[in-house]
Structures are given as C-alpha cells and as structure tokens.
Design a protein around this motif. Structure first.
Motif, mmCIF file in Angstrom:
data_model
loop_
_atom_site.group_PDB
_atom_site.id
_atom_site.type_symbol
_atom_site.label_atom_id
_atom_site.label_comp_id
_atom_site.label_asym_id
_atom_site.label_seq_id
_atom_site.Cartn_x
_atom_site.Cartn_y
_atom_site.Cartn_z
ATOM 1 N N HIS A 12 -42.222 0.012 93.689
ATOM 2 C CA HIS A 12 -43.428 -0.264 94.469
ATOM 3 C C HIS A 12 -44.679 -0.125 93.594
ATOM 4 N N ALA A 13 -44.674 0.840 92.694
ATOM 5 C CA ALA A 13 -45.820 1.017 91.804
ATOM 6 C C ALA A 13 -46.001 -0.202 90.903
ATOM 7 N N LEU A 14 -44.915 -0.702 90.348
ATOM 8 C CA LEU A 14 -44.992 -1.875 89.478
ATOM 9 C C LEU A 14 -45.436 -3.114 90.256
ATOM 10 N N VAL A 27 -47.364 1.421 82.689
ATOM 11 C CA VAL A 27 -46.307 0.403 82.755
ATOM 12 C C VAL A 27 -45.026 0.945 82.145
ATOM 13 N N ARG A 28 -45.162 1.605 81.006
ATOM 14 C CA ARG A 28 -43.983 2.165 80.336
ATOM 15 C C ARG A 28 -43.343 3.256 81.205
ATOM 16 N N THR A 29 -44.140 4.099 81.813
ATOM 17 C CA THR A 29 -43.603 5.169 82.658
ATOM 18 C C THR A 29 -42.845 4.601 83.846
ATOM 19 N N TRP A 30 -43.457 3.645 84.539
ATOM 20 C CA TRP A 30 -42.797 3.051 85.704
ATOM 21 C C TRP A 30 -41.519 2.329 85.307
ATOM 22 N N SER A 31 -41.534 1.640 84.181
ATOM 23 C CA SER A 31 -40.352 0.923 83.725
ATOM 24 C C SER A 31 -39.212 1.885 83.448
ATOM 25 N N GLY A 32 -39.515 3.008 82.784
ATOM 26 C CA GLY A 32 -38.487 4.004 82.512
ATOM 27 C C GLY A 32 -37.900 4.571 83.784
ATOM 28 N N GLU A 33 -38.766 4.819 84.777
ATOM 29 C CA GLU A 33 -38.293 5.380 86.046
ATOM 30 C C GLU A 33 -37.466 4.363 86.834
ATOM 31 N N LEU A 34 -37.736 3.088 86.619
ATOM 32 C CA LEU A 34 -36.974 2.048 87.308
ATOM 33 C C LEU A 34 -35.506 2.090 86.908
ATOM 34 N N PHE A 35 -35.225 2.562 85.697
ATOM 35 C CA PHE A 35 -33.850 2.622 85.201
ATOM 36 C C PHE A 35 -33.274 4.031 85.254
ATOM 37 N N SER A 36 -33.953 4.950 85.934
ATOM 38 C CA SER A 36 -33.458 6.326 85.982
ATOM 39 C C SER A 36 -32.220 6.406 86.861
ATOM 40 N N ALA A 37 -31.153 6.943 86.307
ATOM 41 C CA ALA A 37 -29.886 7.055 87.049
ATOM 42 C C ALA A 37 -29.888 8.326 87.893
ATOM 43 N N GLY A 38 -29.256 8.250 89.060
ATOM 44 C CA GLY A 38 -29.066 9.428 89.880
ATOM 45 C C GLY A 38 -30.272 9.841 90.698
ATOM 46 N N ASP A 39 -31.335 9.051 90.687
ATOM 47 C CA ASP A 39 -32.527 9.406 91.444
ATOM 48 C C ASP A 39 -33.073 8.156 92.128
ATOM 49 N N PRO A 40 -32.420 7.691 93.198
ATOM 50 C CA PRO A 40 -32.839 6.462 93.867
ATOM 51 C C PRO A 40 -34.286 6.493 94.349
ATOM 52 N N VAL A 45 -43.396 -8.791 87.267
ATOM 53 C CA VAL A 45 -42.674 -7.518 87.160
ATOM 54 C C VAL A 45 -41.484 -7.653 86.214
ATOM 55 N N LEU A 46 -40.717 -8.719 86.382
ATOM 56 C CA LEU A 46 -39.537 -8.919 85.540
ATOM 57 C C LEU A 46 -39.913 -9.041 84.074
ATOM 58 N N LEU A 47 -40.949 -9.821 83.776
ATOM 59 C CA LEU A 47 -41.364 -10.001 82.385
ATOM 60 C C LEU A 47 -41.849 -8.689 81.785
ATOM 61 N N LEU A 48 -42.567 -7.899 82.570
ATOM 62 C CA LEU A 48 -43.050 -6.614 82.062
ATOM 63 C C LEU A 48 -41.899 -5.687 81.713
ATOM 64 N N VAL A 49 -40.923 -5.602 82.613
ATOM 65 C CA VAL A 49 -39.828 -4.643 82.435
ATOM 66 C C VAL A 49 -38.809 -5.168 81.425
ATOM 67 N N ALA A 50 -38.275 -6.367 81.695
ATOM 68 C CA ALA A 50 -37.252 -6.924 80.803
ATOM 69 C C ALA A 50 -37.833 -7.270 79.449
ATOM 70 N N GLY A 51 -39.156 -7.468 79.392
ATOM 71 C CA GLY A 51 -39.783 -7.842 78.135
ATOM 72 C C GLY A 51 -39.852 -6.733 77.117
ATOM 73 N N HIS A 52 -39.549 -5.519 77.516
ATOM 74 C CA HIS A 52 -39.592 -4.459 76.507
ATOM 75 C C HIS A 52 -38.456 -3.443 76.610
ATOM 76 N N GLU A 53 -37.883 -3.250 77.792
ATOM 77 C CA GLU A 53 -36.911 -2.164 77.969
ATOM 78 C C GLU A 53 -35.717 -2.306 77.022
ATOM 79 N N THR A 54 -35.072 -3.470 77.028
ATOM 80 C CA THR A 54 -33.884 -3.625 76.184
ATOM 81 C C THR A 54 -34.254 -3.713 74.708
ATOM 82 N N THR A 55 -35.445 -4.247 74.399
ATOM 83 C CA THR A 55 -35.855 -4.314 72.989
ATOM 84 C C THR A 55 -36.074 -2.919 72.432
#
Length: 392
Positions: free
Chosen positions: A180-182, A159-172, A225-235
């Motif tokens: 899709h994985a999440l 979950v942490r890996t996919w979340s980090g990749e979701l915010f990766s800049a420059g690599d659509p 998906v939103l709760l998983l990602v937003a629930g930890h990324e900014t924190t």
C-alpha cells in the motif's frame, strides 16, 4: 512431509534441498504454507523451460483466487500487475516498457551507470571494512531505476525500504503494508509528474494513459510499482551473489582482473551459478497436464524454480562448480518465454560494471567474517544477501 522450502538452512544454501527434490522427481507435489495446502514444484531444467512456455500455466492470479476468501491485504497494484497477467493483456503492457530496456537503450545508459559505480566506489575506504550490499549492490540499481522513473532523490531510501519489506518472508502484514505504501507513493508520483512533466519513463507511460485507452490509471500505477521493485531487487541480489561467488573462487576473480574482457562473457555463468531468483512468481494450471512425467490436475499452484533448474546436471555438467569457460547461455535466471525479465539487459550492464569496478579497484578485498556467518534474505522468491561485509 513438511514444507521443504521453510527449513532455515534452505535460505543459507538452497542447493542441497533443490538437488534432493530434483533427484526424487523433476516435478512433484510438495506442501506449501499451512492448512494442508500443496503446490507442484518444478526443479528440473527441461521441465522448467517447458513450464515457462506452457499456456496452460496461467499467471492470472485474479482468476485463480476469484471467489476465495483472503486474509491478505495486498494492494491491487502489486497483486495484479504485468507479471500476473496472461496474453493478450500481458503483451499490451509489456510493449509499453520494452523500448526502455532494449540493448541499444541500455548501451546509451552505460556511461551514466559507469560514472555512478565510480562515485559509489570512491566512497569506499582505502583500507577497512565496507558492506558491498549497502554501499554498491543496493544504491546502484535503486538509483538507476529511480532516475529512469523520475523519483526524487529524497524519496529513494523509502522506495528501497518498502521494496525490501515487500519480499519479507513470514510477515504478511508487513508485506501488505509495504504494498500500500508503494502504491500510494506511485499514485502521488504520477500526480506530481502530471503537474510538472519531465522526460522520464513514467512521463512516457502517463502520455500513453492520457492519450486514450491504451492504459488504465490502475495499470499505470501497477506498472510503476513493478518497474520500481523489479528494476532493482533482483539486480541487487545478482551483484551480491556474483561478488560472493568470486570471493569463494579467487582463481576466477584473478583471471577476470587479468582478462577484463572476459567479464561480459562470464555474466551468464555467474547468473546460473547463484541465481538471484530462486522460485519464479506464482502460476496455476488452467487444465490438467503432464509435466516431467507428473500429472498435474487443473486449478493448482505450480512453482518453477530457476535456482534449481540452473543447477540441473542433466543440462549443466558439474553444476555446483563455477566455470567461467562454460557456455551458460540458456540459464533461467531471467526466466524464459513471454514473461522473461524485460530488464535483463539493464541488469547485465549494472552487474558487469559493478563487478568490473570492484575487481579493478579493490583486488585485495576479502570477507570480513566467516562465510558461515553471512546472513541471507528469508524469502523463497529471490535469493540474496542481507549484507556482504568486506575488508578492502
């Protein structure tokens, strides 16, 4: 003019860029992306606060991109979630999760969060190097939100890996694949929860879905998906940014160790000083409007920058100075209006307890490398460190 938010120096320190843009105009047209595309960027505090509540600025991305060809392949659970909806749909979805993040609900979680902080810090060496991001700022909020949603421990690193990749800049492509994985993971998690019901927040949402027409299956997955990602990324970024700010201001750190009761009141200033959200998620104008003296036509993207607004000297005196005595309430790190971060109370509790633990147990902690060598995430949406190496 080139895209001012693509300069590599921007990611390491966005504040000179924000100040230059804000000094030129609190709202202005800037190039974004390739192909001659432009957006309107809001960097002034008053203008950002107004933009957050203006109903003419829509979050409905499906409406904006309708009929436009796209080279992207984001899963709908990511591209069309609660953050990208307008009233009344937004209010319906938000009401389903709000009760899990009330001040009272979070207060009942504090003993668990404090225990988890203690366990994570117990694993730190008594003397030697440690990465605060990897060993505290990441696992704390990831574990809390995964526990809330019933994510098995064995799946949490993914979950942490996919979340980090979701915010990766420059690599659509990488971002699209992570979406899709999440979504696939949440779909499977929902199915597993239906087979073996529990008492998680996800189980509550499934009950709403299965009881009638209050939630569609697609909305159920997108909320998860939103709760998983937003629930930890900014924190994660809040904890890392705040820890670095206190390392940069040892007098403030010393004061918080001597006056631990001050920490709770200092969270707003730490959030204001280095916001974990640099530029809020996408909005677009549904009709022409004037904001901050700038005319914005209908049908264009509008980007609101809390990171810039929180350093606006028109709202906060000496904004580049960390001042624990400042009344920083009203900062925009969690947004403003109907889309204000629903998880703000939880983020504050996690940040407070994490910082309290580090300050009290590792008073001699210092950077393990020159500050200029710190690596920052290359994304405009959030602002956070890749790692924060310490000597303790």
């Amino acid at each position: 003019m080139t895209d001012p938010l693509k300069d590599p120096r921007f990611f390491a320190d966005p504040y000179p860029t924000y100040a230059k843009l804000r000094d030129a105009a609190p709202v202005q047209k800037v190039p974004t992306g390739s192909g001659g595309r432009h957006s309107y960027l809001v960097t002034g505090y008053a203008e950002a606060r107004e933009a957050f509540t203006d109903p003419r600025l829509s979050k409905d991305t499906a409406r904006f991109f309708a009929g436009q060809p796209s080279r992207r392949d984001l899963h709908p659970a990511v591209s069309r979630n609660m953050l990208s909806t307008d009233p009344p749909g937004h209010a319906r979805l938000r009401a389903l999760v709000t009760k899990a993040f009330t001040t009272g609900a979070v207060a009942r979680m504090r003993p668990y969060i404090a225990r988890l902080v203690g366990e994570l810090l117990d694993a730190w060496p008594e003397h030697g190097p440690v990465d605060l991001v990897a060993s505290l700022a990441v696992p704390l909020p990831v574990t809390v939100v995964c526990e809330m949603l019933g994510v098995p421990e064995s799946d949490r690193p993914l979950v942490r890996t996919w979340s980090g990749e979701l915010f990766s800049a420059g690599d659509p492509g990488r971002t699209d694949a992570a979406s899709h994985a999440l979504a696939g993971f949440l779909t499977d998690l929902v199915a597993a929860a239906r087979r073996s019901p529990g008492e998680s927040l996800l189980d509550d949402l499934i009950a709403v879905r299965d009881a009638g027409d209050g939630l569609t299956e697609d909305e159920l997955v997108s909320l998860g998906v939103l709760l998983l990602v937003a629930g930890h990324e900014t924190t994660t970024h809040f904890i890392g940014n705040a820890a670095l700010a206190l390392l940069q201001h040892p007098g403030s750190a010393k004061r918080l160790r001597e006056e631990p009761e001050l920490l709770g009141r200092s969270l707003d200033e730490l959030l204001r000083f280095d916001s974990p959200v640099g530029i809020a998620t996408f909005r677009h104008s549904t009709e022409a409007l004037t904001l901050g003296g700038t005319e914005i036509p209908a049908g264009v993207p509008v980007l609101i920058a809390p990171g810039a607004a929180n350093r606006d000297p028109a709202r906060f005196a000496a904004p580049d100075h960390l001042d624990l005595d400042r009344d920083a309430t009203g900062h925009l790190a969690f947004g403003h209006g109907i889309h204000r971060c629903v998880g703000a109370p939880l983020a504050r509790a996690e940040g407070e307890l994490a910082l309290r633990g580090v300050l009290s147990r590792f008073p001699e902690a210092r950077l393990a490398l020159p500050e200029a060598e710190l690596e920052w995430r290359h994304t405009r949406l959030t602002r956070g460190l890749v790692s924060l190496p310490l000597l303790v």
